[in-house]
Design an enzyme around this catalytic site. Sequence first.
Site, PDB file in Angstrom:
ATOM      1  N   CYS A 138       0.838  -1.199   0.000  1.00 35.18           N
ATOM      2  CA  CYS A 138       0.000   0.000   0.000  1.00 35.18           C
ATOM      3  C   CYS A 138       0.879   1.258   0.000  1.00 35.18           C
ATOM      4  O   CYS A 138       1.502   1.574  -0.996  1.00 35.18           O
ATOM      5  CB  CYS A 138      -0.979  -0.035   1.174  1.00 35.18           C
ATOM      6  SG  CYS A 138      -2.360   1.120   1.008  1.00 35.18           S
ATOM      7  N   HIS A 226      -3.670  -5.112   0.110  1.00 37.25           N
ATOM      8  CA  HIS A 226      -3.242  -5.641   1.410  1.00 37.25           C
ATOM      9  C   HIS A 226      -3.269  -7.169   1.383  1.00 37.25           C
ATOM     10  O   HIS A 226      -4.321  -7.770   1.609  1.00 37.25           O
ATOM     11  CB  HIS A 226      -4.157  -5.131   2.526  1.00 37.25           C
ATOM     12  CG  HIS A 226      -3.979  -3.691   2.852  1.00 37.25           C
ATOM     13  ND1 HIS A 226      -3.050  -3.241   3.764  1.00 37.25           N
ATOM     14  CD2 HIS A 226      -4.593  -2.582   2.369  1.00 37.25           C
ATOM     15  CE1 HIS A 226      -3.109  -1.922   3.845  1.00 37.25           C
ATOM     16  NE2 HIS A 226      -4.037  -1.498   3.003  1.00 37.25           N
ATOM     17  N   GLU A 228      -2.164  -9.130   3.584  1.00 33.46           N
ATOM     18  CA  GLU A 228      -2.180  -9.677   4.943  1.00 33.46           C
ATOM     19  C   GLU A 228      -3.578  -9.942   5.479  1.00 33.46           C
ATOM     20  O   GLU A 228      -3.720 -10.622   6.504  1.00 33.46           O
ATOM     21  CB  GLU A 228      -1.432  -8.736   5.902  1.00 33.46           C
ATOM     22  CG  GLU A 228      -2.123  -7.426   6.203  1.00 33.46           C
ATOM     23  CD  GLU A 228      -1.834  -6.329   5.185  1.00 33.46           C
ATOM     24  OE1 GLU A 228      -2.089  -5.160   5.500  1.00 33.46           O
ATOM     25  OE2 GLU A 228      -1.367  -6.648   4.070  1.00 33.46           O
ATOM     26  N   GLY A 281     -17.832 -11.072  30.636  1.00 34.43           N
ATOM     27  CA  GLY A 281     -18.497 -12.300  30.227  1.00 34.43           C
ATOM     28  C   GLY A 281     -18.150 -12.692  28.808  1.00 34.43           C
ATOM     29  O   GLY A 281     -18.458 -13.795  28.361  1.00 34.43           O
ATOM     30  N   GLY A 282     -17.482 -11.789  28.075  1.00 34.73           N
ATOM     31  CA  GLY A 282     -17.026 -12.094  26.729  1.00 34.73           C
ATOM     32  C   GLY A 282     -15.784 -12.958  26.750  1.00 34.73           C
ATOM     33  O   GLY A 282     -15.170 -13.185  27.796  1.00 34.73           O
ATOM     34  N   VAL A 283     -15.388 -13.424  25.578  1.00 31.32           N
ATOM     35  CA  VAL A 283     -14.270 -14.359  25.501  1.00 31.32           C
ATOM     36  C   VAL A 283     -12.960 -13.701  25.923  1.00 31.32           C
ATOM     37  O   VAL A 283     -12.120 -14.341  26.564  1.00 31.32           O
ATOM     38  CB  VAL A 283     -14.165 -14.958  24.084  1.00 31.32           C
ATOM     39  CG1 VAL A 283     -13.894 -13.896  23.040  1.00 31.32           C
ATOM     40  CG2 VAL A 283     -13.091 -16.036  24.036  1.00 31.32           C
ATOM     41  N   ASP A 284     -12.752 -12.424  25.609  1.00 31.27           N
ATOM     42  CA  ASP A 284     -11.479 -11.770  25.914  1.00 31.27           C
ATOM     43  C   ASP A 284     -11.233 -11.689  27.419  1.00 31.27           C
ATOM     44  O   ASP A 284     -10.184 -12.113  27.915  1.00 31.27           O
ATOM     45  CB  ASP A 284     -11.445 -10.355  25.316  1.00 31.27           C
ATOM     46  CG  ASP A 284     -11.720 -10.339  23.833  1.00 31.27           C
ATOM     47  OD1 ASP A 284     -11.506 -11.378  23.184  1.00 31.27           O
ATOM     48  OD2 ASP A 284     -12.154  -9.296  23.322  1.00 31.27           O
ATOM     49  N   SER A 285     -12.196 -11.137  28.143  1.00 32.15           N
ATOM     50  CA  SER A 285     -12.011 -10.998  29.589  1.00 32.15           C
ATOM     51  C   SER A 285     -12.038 -12.353  30.286  1.00 32.15           C
ATOM     52  O   SER A 285     -11.362 -12.547  31.301  1.00 32.15           O
ATOM     53  CB  SER A 285     -13.079 -10.075  30.182  1.00 32.15           C
ATOM     54  OG  SER A 285     -14.380 -10.564  29.938  1.00 32.15           O
ATOM     55  N   ALA A 286     -12.796 -13.324  29.736  1.00 30.34           N
ATOM     56  CA  ALA A 286     -12.836 -14.661  30.339  1.00 30.34           C
ATOM     57  C   ALA A 286     -11.488 -15.359  30.206  1.00 30.34           C
ATOM     58  O   ALA A 286     -10.989 -15.968  31.161  1.00 30.34           O
ATOM     59  CB  ALA A 286     -13.931 -15.502  29.693  1.00 30.34           C
ATOM     60  N   ARG A 363     -17.512   7.162  24.315  1.00 33.75           N
ATOM     61  CA  ARG A 363     -16.534   6.126  24.649  1.00 33.75           C
ATOM     62  C   ARG A 363     -15.603   6.593  25.763  1.00 33.75           C
ATOM     63  O   ARG A 363     -15.259   5.824  26.661  1.00 33.75           O
ATOM     64  CB  ARG A 363     -15.725   5.740  23.409  1.00 33.75           C
ATOM     65  CG  ARG A 363     -16.466   4.822  22.440  1.00 33.75           C
ATOM     66  CD  ARG A 363     -15.582   4.508  21.234  1.00 33.75           C
ATOM     67  NE  ARG A 363     -16.201   3.510  20.366  1.00 33.75           N
ATOM     68  CZ  ARG A 363     -16.051   2.206  20.488  1.00 33.75           C
ATOM     69  NH1 ARG A 363     -15.301   1.725  21.463  1.00 33.75           N
ATOM     70  NH2 ARG A 363     -16.635   1.369  19.649  1.00 33.75           N
ATOM     71  N   ASP A 563      -6.433   3.088   5.470  1.00 30.08           N
ATOM     72  CA  ASP A 563      -5.708   2.864   6.724  1.00 30.08           C
ATOM     73  C   ASP A 563      -5.970   3.951   7.758  1.00 30.08           C
ATOM     74  O   ASP A 563      -5.314   3.994   8.794  1.00 30.08           O
ATOM     75  CB  ASP A 563      -4.187   2.767   6.498  1.00 30.08           C
ATOM     76  CG  ASP A 563      -3.797   1.453   5.840  1.00 30.08           C
ATOM     77  OD1 ASP A 563      -4.610   0.516   5.869  1.00 30.08           O
ATOM     78  OD2 ASP A 563      -2.686   1.381   5.291  1.00 30.08           O
TER      79      ASP A 563
END
EC number: 6.3.5.2
Length: 745
Positions: A138, A226, A228, A281-286, A363, A563
């Site tokens: 790119c 891209h 990748e 309760g999501g996968v990341d924090s679990a 946010r 990007d």
Amino acid sequence: MKRSSSMLDINEDSQHSTNKAPPPKKAPEDRFDSANMNASGSHVTLVENLPVEKVSSGERIAILDFGAQYGKVIDRRVRELLVQSEMFPLNTTARTLIELGGFKGIIISGGPNSVFEPEAPSIDPEIFTCGLPVLGICYGFQLMNKLNGGTVTREHIREDGACEIQVDTSVHLFNGLHKTETVLLTHGDSVSEATVAPDFKVMAKSGHHVAGICNENRKLYGVQFHPEVDLTTNGTKMFENFLFKVVGCCGNFTIQNREQSCISEINSIVGDKKVLVMVSGGVDSAVCAALLRRALGPNRVTAIHIDNGFMRHEESDAVEKSLAALDLPIHRYNFGTTFRSSTEHCKDGEVALDECDDPEMKRKIIGNTFIRVKDVIMKDLNINHDEYFLAQGTLRPDLIESASALASGHADTIKTHHNDTFLVRELRKLGKVVEPLKDFHKDEVRELGKDLGLPESIVQRHPFPGPGLAIRILCASDKRPELMFNGPMYNGDVQGRIIDVTEQFLNSAINPSQGIYEHLQFEQARNNVLLSLSERDRQLAEQQTFQISAHILPIKTVGVQGDARSYSYAVALSTEQRPIPWKLLFAYASVIPKLFHGVNRVVYAFGSKIEFSIEDLTRTYLVPHIVTKLQMADHIANNILFGRVAASDGTQLPNVGHKIQQMPVVLLPVDFDRDRDMIGSYRHSIVLRPFVTSDFMTGQAAIPGVHLPEETLIEMDKAIRTNVLGISRVLLDMTCKPPGTTEWE
């Protein structure tokens, strides 16, 4: 009324419950079996303060990072092929790499900048003459062409999204590929055949644009697309060709498996102290909590769940039940009122969350309030700040999109993540934050979760953003919106709409009185777009006879184009045609953002053709009755997606939740089909965003009849409009990423 940002009275709005977990089970003995470690287990990066033990393979690839949103994905693709890679800042010289030794090739990433900008970043020209093979991607491709004597031009029409290109398969980089390949293009600057650098040849084309150049004698290759990302179908094969056929790597790079690396990092940072982890309760924090438990034991980990008032229907109850599998006590707190009343300073003074319509400010308020609430909870639990670290399940894409220095000092900010706000960064500076997953992508986290023995219900759960439904509600005042466009397609401020997209592709009549085509005539624009299409899409566009209406919505959504962050309008398509012409609609969704630079998202409106333009918005803020409306719509849509309910005709719906990776349900302040005699807009619309991806850095909008049954989506439309009061229309988001992000805010 002015409200203090520090109003965090734990007795005002909190309901504290503790899930007393059963006695902790003995963790299985940690073993490292290098013989069974797969390719994706290799793990190396030069990220600040990340003590990952490296095992030198004797061959390394240097990645010069220009701030690409996909820069880390390049690193990951190289590691998946068992080749060691290290990321360097853009100003790293060729001499530095040679003196460090062991580097066999160089990859130059893309970036959010334009080569035309006065202070556009560049690189050491000796990178191209030092004798090492180079792959420029790119922006890196454009620099390769420019610094070797070619030129780059600014185009009127952007290319953003999956496109078909023609490649020269005799070139080493494209050996074993098809002559026509699908790739991700996202750029506004281009190279033409007449502007290619001397001694370089064209190896790939996209319409009349050059998509790739090379000088095989010097082992220099540049691609505008891209390779990748997942949207480039055979991108991994291209990296394989570069690493093994051009560079001559052997692929013998192995290191500790991910789990052991994370546990080592946790122990080295925490030492003999304890950790407080916020679990959604999501996968990341679990997975983060499971790693902490494995590394430190249950007695040194305190897990809390904060209900910020924007959870899905009965979400917090489900979190308590699912996290019991971690054998950790879960302390639950309800802080809905506190979050809604929290404030931050902005250019216009102090604004409260329930009076805010700016997505970035929403946010920031939520992220900073999480940190302040955490302090209140620590006091309630008698936790000593000096004895505890804060742990987060922050992922690499979170940091890249927030442009955190942990990911890249040059990445453009796409959106601020609640776990990467100013307060979080200040805590990082103090060394008080543990983020063992910060070098991982979503699919890698799921794999790690399986290795840790987490239940399938957690590992395969659809992601849910930390701020919750707050960022899936697009807020608006009752002030009449003004459409603002910039660029050669528009002449100043435009208050108008796309009226029709009819027999000829995008042959729409856009209010000519506005002078939109003063700088670029429509026919020229249309022809430029047609040149960028595949032969199949061109035939579809020129032969279609459907009557399709297109309207610009006066709301902006977050996207990523070139990007860099974009904050642009959405376009709604509608038609009376049945069956619904999905192929044509998705072709429009791909092309419209290329033609109209002020658009980054396209949706289809279920129902009849939209007759009237949207001239005002429904007053919408983060107040309880609005949140409840979205909770109901989200609950209905997900019950249908996972086959938990019967269809309106009584037939059982299939469980198709596993066919997609995420489906945000979004509430818009848009009232379609409103009686023109009504004083103001009062209803809302709901957007369904079913999304297909493997890494969440890029992805495809789910296509009815391909990824999901059409009847599933039609049933969602019927059920939501029937059971949720005040819903005008249900919309289907047809936008890939890029140009649209997964979430709307």
